[in-house]
Design a protein around this motif. Sequence first.
Motif, PDB file in Angstrom:
ATOM      1  N   ARG A   1      33.986 -66.731  32.192  1.00 18.07           N
ATOM      2  CA  ARG A   1      32.955 -67.394  32.726  1.00 18.07           C
ATOM      3  C   ARG A   1      31.644 -66.375  33.163  1.00 18.07           C
ATOM      4  O   ARG A   1      30.345 -66.799  33.328  1.00 18.07           O
TER       5      ARG A   1
ATOM      6  N   GLN B   1      28.541 -65.879  31.342  1.00 17.58           N
ATOM      7  CA  GLN B   1      27.608 -67.158  31.388  1.00 17.58           C
ATOM      8  C   GLN B   1      26.524 -66.741  32.527  1.00 17.58           C
ATOM      9  O   GLN B   1      26.937 -67.538  33.523  1.00 17.58           O
ATOM     10  N   THR B   2      25.776 -65.892  32.402  1.00 21.88           N
ATOM     11  CA  THR B   2      24.982 -65.346  33.685  1.00 21.88           C
ATOM     12  C   THR B   2      23.804 -66.405  33.980  1.00 21.88           C
ATOM     13  O   THR B   2      23.572 -66.338  35.103  1.00 21.88           O
ATOM     14  N   GLY B   3      23.621 -67.297  33.064  1.00 24.99           N
ATOM     15  CA  GLY B   3      22.405 -68.015  33.405  1.00 24.99           C
ATOM     16  C   GLY B   3      21.267 -67.422  33.084  1.00 24.99           C
ATOM     17  O   GLY B   3      19.927 -67.924  33.517  1.00 24.99           O
ATOM     18  N   MET B   4      21.157 -66.018  32.987  1.00 24.67           N
ATOM     19  CA  MET B   4      19.739 -65.222  32.722  1.00 24.67           C
ATOM     20  C   MET B   4      19.513 -65.381  31.212  1.00 24.67           C
ATOM     21  O   MET B   4      20.015 -65.069  30.398  1.00 24.67           O
TER      22      MET B   4
ATOM     23  N   SER C   1      17.480 -63.793  29.722  1.00 21.69           N
ATOM     24  CA  SER C   1      17.159 -62.290  28.721  1.00 21.69           C
ATOM     25  C   SER C   1      18.630 -61.974  28.487  1.00 21.69           C
ATOM     26  O   SER C   1      18.554 -61.370  27.367  1.00 21.69           O
TER      27      SER C   1
ATOM     28  N   TYR D   1      20.932 -63.929  27.623  1.00 18.04           N
ATOM     29  CA  TYR D   1      21.424 -64.399  26.426  1.00 18.04           C
ATOM     30  C   TYR D   1      20.590 -63.945  25.185  1.00 18.04           C
ATOM     31  O   TYR D   1      21.192 -63.749  23.927  1.00 18.04           O
ATOM     32  N   ALA D   2      19.338 -63.776  25.373  1.00 16.12           N
ATOM     33  CA  ALA D   2      18.350 -63.197  24.372  1.00 16.12           C
ATOM     34  C   ALA D   2      18.972 -61.922  23.559  1.00 16.12           C
ATOM     35  O   ALA D   2      18.966 -61.653  22.470  1.00 16.12           O
ATOM     36  N   VAL D   3      19.441 -61.039  24.635  1.00 14.58           N
ATOM     37  CA  VAL D   3      20.139 -59.959  24.181  1.00 14.58           C
ATOM     38  C   VAL D   3      21.311 -59.932  23.402  1.00 14.58           C
ATOM     39  O   VAL D   3      21.103 -59.397  21.988  1.00 14.58           O
TER      40      VAL D   3
ATOM     41  N   PHE E   1      10.125 -60.164  25.017  1.00 13.22           N
ATOM     42  CA  PHE E   1      11.030 -61.270  25.191  1.00 13.22           C
ATOM     43  C   PHE E   1      12.183 -60.806  25.982  1.00 13.22           C
ATOM     44  O   PHE E   1      12.573 -61.622  26.946  1.00 13.22           O
ATOM     45  N   LEU E   2      12.925 -59.706  25.564  1.00 14.98           N
ATOM     46  CA  LEU E   2      13.954 -59.246  26.235  1.00 14.98           C
ATOM     47  C   LEU E   2      13.835 -58.690  27.654  1.00 14.98           C
ATOM     48  O   LEU E   2      14.532 -58.800  28.573  1.00 14.98           O
TER      49      LEU E   2
ATOM     50  N   ARG F   1       9.965 -60.428  32.572  1.00 13.55           N
ATOM     51  CA  ARG F   1      10.554 -61.478  33.622  1.00 13.55           C
ATOM     52  C   ARG F   1       9.602 -62.805  33.866  1.00 13.55           C
ATOM     53  O   ARG F   1      10.191 -63.655  34.341  1.00 13.55           O
TER      54      ARG F   1
ATOM     55  N   LEU G   1       7.770 -65.802  32.950  1.00 12.42           N
ATOM     56  CA  LEU G   1       8.238 -66.940  31.881  1.00 12.42           C
ATOM     57  C   LEU G   1       6.949 -67.014  30.933  1.00 12.42           C
ATOM     58  O   LEU G   1       7.174 -66.967  29.725  1.00 12.42           O
TER      59      LEU G   1
ATOM     60  N   VAL H   1       7.348 -64.091  28.570  1.00 11.79           N
ATOM     61  CA  VAL H   1       8.270 -64.381  27.652  1.00 11.79           C
ATOM     62  C   VAL H   1       7.872 -65.382  26.478  1.00 11.79           C
ATOM     63  O   VAL H   1       8.078 -65.235  25.402  1.00 11.79           O
TER      64      VAL H   1
ATOM     65  N   VAL I   1      12.129 -65.416  35.347  1.00 14.36           N
ATOM     66  CA  VAL I   1      13.094 -65.872  34.667  1.00 14.36           C
ATOM     67  C   VAL I   1      14.746 -65.698  35.478  1.00 14.36           C
ATOM     68  O   VAL I   1      15.429 -66.258  35.294  1.00 14.36           O
ATOM     69  N   ASP I   2      14.535 -64.665  35.942  1.00 15.34           N
ATOM     70  CA  ASP I   2      15.945 -64.237  36.746  1.00 15.34           C
ATOM     71  C   ASP I   2      16.349 -65.255  37.754  1.00 15.34           C
ATOM     72  O   ASP I   2      17.489 -65.407  38.104  1.00 15.34           O
TER      73      ASP I   2
ATOM     74  N   ILE J   1      15.694 -68.177  37.564  1.00 15.18           N
ATOM     75  CA  ILE J   1      16.199 -69.566  36.701  1.00 15.18           C
ATOM     76  C   ILE J   1      17.507 -69.459  36.178  1.00 15.18           C
ATOM     77  O   ILE J   1      17.457 -69.071  34.864  1.00 15.18           O
ATOM     78  N   ASN J   2      18.478 -69.804  36.714  1.00 14.59           N
ATOM     79  CA  ASN J   2      19.935 -69.446  36.498  1.00 14.59           C
ATOM     80  C   ASN J   2      20.830 -70.688  36.822  1.00 14.59           C
ATOM     81  O   ASN J   2      21.885 -70.625  37.272  1.00 14.59           O
TER      82      ASN J   2
ATOM     83  N   LEU K   1      22.182 -73.056  34.908  1.00 16.21           N
ATOM     84  CA  LEU K   1      23.254 -73.118  34.012  1.00 16.21           C
ATOM     85  C   LEU K   1      24.246 -71.939  34.181  1.00 16.21           C
ATOM     86  O   LEU K   1      25.290 -71.659  33.455  1.00 16.21           O
ATOM     87  N   LYS K   2      24.202 -71.061  35.151  1.00 18.11           N
ATOM     88  CA  LYS K   2      25.170 -70.009  35.434  1.00 18.11           C
ATOM     89  C   LYS K   2      26.527 -70.684  35.364  1.00 18.11           C
ATOM     90  O   LYS K   2      26.868 -71.616  36.330  1.00 18.11           O
ATOM     91  N   GLY K   3      27.527 -70.115  34.973  1.00 12.28           N
ATOM     92  CA  GLY K   3      28.977 -70.534  34.794  1.00 12.28           C
ATOM     93  C   GLY K   3      29.772 -70.095  36.307  1.00 12.28           C
ATOM     94  O   GLY K   3      29.340 -69.398  37.023  1.00 12.28           O
TER      95      GLY K   3
END
Lengths: 640, 100
Positions: free
Chosen positions: A611, A614-617, A619, A621-623, B22-23, B26, B28, B31, B92-93, B95-96, B98-100
């Motif tokens: 897990r 699954q960073t939540g970042m 960028s 994911y985009a990478v 995009f990459l 930071r 939004l 982006v 963007v950093d 907004i996380n 959904l981080k697992g």
Amino acid sequence: MLEYTLIPLLPLIAFVINIIFGRNYIKDKAHWVSVPAVIGSFVLAVAAFMDVQSGKVININLYRWIVSGDFNVPIGFLIDPLTAVMLIVVTSISSLIFIYSIGYMHGDKGYYRFFAYLSLFVFSMLTLVMSNNFLLLYFGWEAVGLCSYFLIGFWFDKKSAANAGKKAFIVNRFGDFGFGLGVILVFLTFGSLEYTKVFSDAGSVIGKTISIFGYEVNTITLICLLLFCGAVGKSAQLPLHVWLPDAMEGPTPVSALIHAATMVTAGVFMVARCNPLFSLSHTAMTTVAVVGGVTSIFAASIGLVQNDIKRIIAYSTVSQLGYMFLALGVGAYSAGIFHLYTHAYFKALLFLGSGSVIHALHDEMNIQKMGGLKKYMPVTYWTFIAASLSIAGIPGLAGFFSKDEILWRAYAGGDAGRWLWLLATIAAFMTAFYSFRLIFLTFHGKFRGTHEQEHHLHESPSVMTIPLIFLAIGAVASGWVGIPPLLMEHGDRIGEFLAPVLGPPKGEGSHAEEWMVMGLSVFVGLAGIFTAYIMYLKKTELPYKIGEKFQAVYKLLYNKYWIDELYDKTIVRPVLSVSEKIILGFFDAKIIEGVVNGVPNLIGAFSQRLRKIQTGMLSHYAVAMALGVLVIIGAVIFLK
Amino acid sequence: MVPLSWYIMLSAVVFSIGVIGFLTRRNLIIVFISVELMLNAANISLVAFSHYLQSIKGQIMVFFIITVAAAEAAIGLAILIAFYRNNPTIKVDEINLLKG
């Protein structure tokens, strides 16, 4: 012939009805279901007995139970003289005890349950005696064990009763394990489990051996010893006798029915049934005789000093069962069965009588706190006397004929028999002594209980005393079918009746010797009664003096040779500690739970690592996406 | 006459700027604009091919893309504003959720 199938089926039906409808509908009318059923069985059993007496032997297969290759077991019944006698014993005693229970169990909250289990027990026992093959016998064998567990632990909210039930079940397991192996070995040897086939082929396997761990063992001997293991467990012989005295925790009718009159005799019946096998093995026969003889004196000696009224009778049962095995062991099968039959009456009577006493005293079982009950409970007293005289071997009563027959056959049975006869004669003295010690302490002298108990003393209701009277008739008269030829020509009717199945008794001896054996057995019986009279009525301080003087012996007997303690130390505790430390502590906790918990833990640990990506970042994911696209493009371009 | 390859190269450059923006950025909004850049890079190449092949289909496709991109931009910005009201950040950093 098919109506005889109803003999076991009627109690089974009664059981089913009571167990299903008992709790909500039948309640305290349960006896209206069970009593007619068992009396019906009794009537049919008498009819079957008549049929057999006219020379018929019924052997029918009703149903193919198990078929698998060569293994073919039917459900079938065999009614021959041996079974007929057993049927009469089981159904007549059960009927009387069922009626007695109406009074004894009156008002118990498990009334319907009691009658249900009792009916199930009668069904099992009847299946056991009627089966025509070893597997159905085994079924009945285990079923009576189960019922015994239910009924000993009937008052399961009492801890000692629940424990006694478990003890009986577990101790019986030891014996039944051997019995089960014996049945398997019978099948392996004969290729069949049906009695007729097995017994007719028995001659062909003489001298055959079977290899166990490199030792050559005679097959027949091994089969017999294994089967006998089961008998030792069920019939409470040394060294597996420990469960029977504890089984007295159950209600008294149960003690009478199961632990005196019927179930414990299953072992005797089984050995008698398998007599064609046993007769072929001298070793097995000697074992049976020695176990029986030693048990008879062993248990009798414990009975001398016990104070619990039911336990005394329980040890008496163990001792009398020892007599039966002694008879079987010296080849006098019919004498053993004869004693089984007479013993059933007087022992059931003793138990029911003691139940009557306990009932009157509100569950007091210590005979030291009784006394003087004679004038309050005349019926109980006189029937008790009849049973005790019978068991003591007073001439003319049932016990005299059967016990004398056994003693004589043992005496006539060669050198080993001579020694066992001596043991059994000493045991007979003890039997008379403890039986009358019980009577004198319970019914004579002054009442030693509390005032309140004395105030409530009463004779039991007639629903309890009438079965006592019937049983007393049995205790007096049931022996008259087996008068030895010495006293009356053709007097041994039961022996002749059983001879087609069990063969004529073996052993030779002169008339003079037979008179001597008989005279001696009567003498020791009277001597036992007289000694008890002196010690417990005339010089009441004598028992204490003797107890003081031979303190070691007294303690040894009072503590039942410390057998229970010995088993506790050598078997129960080690098994418990192994279960706790190795099975529970290591195997269960480490291996089973290790696997069960290990798999999810492993997956969990793996996910914990996984897990992290699954960073939540966004960028990141985009990478990943961009790299993926690059990889795919690369693949398309370079890996044509 | 400008050769086709120039257009394609322009398209590739614009697309790469979009990807890198995009990459790496930071913010939004940036982006978001980078995504638009990538879409428009695709549009450039479509128009170029349409002109080169003398076929009107590519240009029709571009109109569709522009329309969809406009709608997408509207929805995207709406989501962004809705998000901003709950989480006052456009980095963007941060907004996380959904981080697992």
